[in-house]
Design a protein around this motif. Structure first.
Motif: not given
Length: 129
Positions: A47-55, A104-106, A109-114
């Motif tokens: 994951g290189v850039a993410c935005l969480g559902k909580i914005r 959350t965004a972090a 991204c940490a999931l790597g898409g899993d």
């Protein structure tokens, strides 16, 4: 039916900039966390850039520093990844994806898409030195 349609990418030189786009159909981004992921040759997806559902604030992978910028255009239901000062190590296939549960965004991204079910088709970025 959820669709994520990507555009952008291509073959560029070191130091160039690109903007990747991901337009959503059949849903609105409001209801999802959103991520940009990449898979480089012989590497695992990250994951290189993410935005969480909580914005919350966008999260960026430490390896990309301030060169990547995540943005969203709600009117167009489109998200963007702007990449500046491209490097050969940025060469990868880039995917956008959404998840209805990750908050959350972090974390996304940490999931790597899993565990993420909905993906764009991917776009190749190739950076030559």
């Amino acid at each position: 039916e959820i669709q994520l349609v990507q555009s952008g990418g291509g073959s560029v030189q070191t130091g160039d900039s690109l903007r990747l786009s991901c337009q959503g159909f059949g849903f609105t981004f409001d209801d999802y966390s959103i991520g940009w992921f990449r898979r480089a040759p012989y590497q695992t997806r990250e994951g290189v850039a993410c935005l969480g559902k909580i914005r919350d604030q966008p999260y960026y992978h430490p390896s990309v520093g301030a060169r990547f910028t995540f943005s969203i255009d709600d009117a167009r239901n489109t998200v963007y990844l702007e990449i500046n000062n491209l490097r050969p190590e940025d060469t990868a296939e880039y995917f956008c994806a959404i998840d209805p549960d990750v908050q959350t965004a972090a974390h996304l991204c940490a999931l790597g898409g899993d565990g993420v079910d909905d993906w764009g088709e991917g776009t190749l970025v190739s950076v030559s030195s």
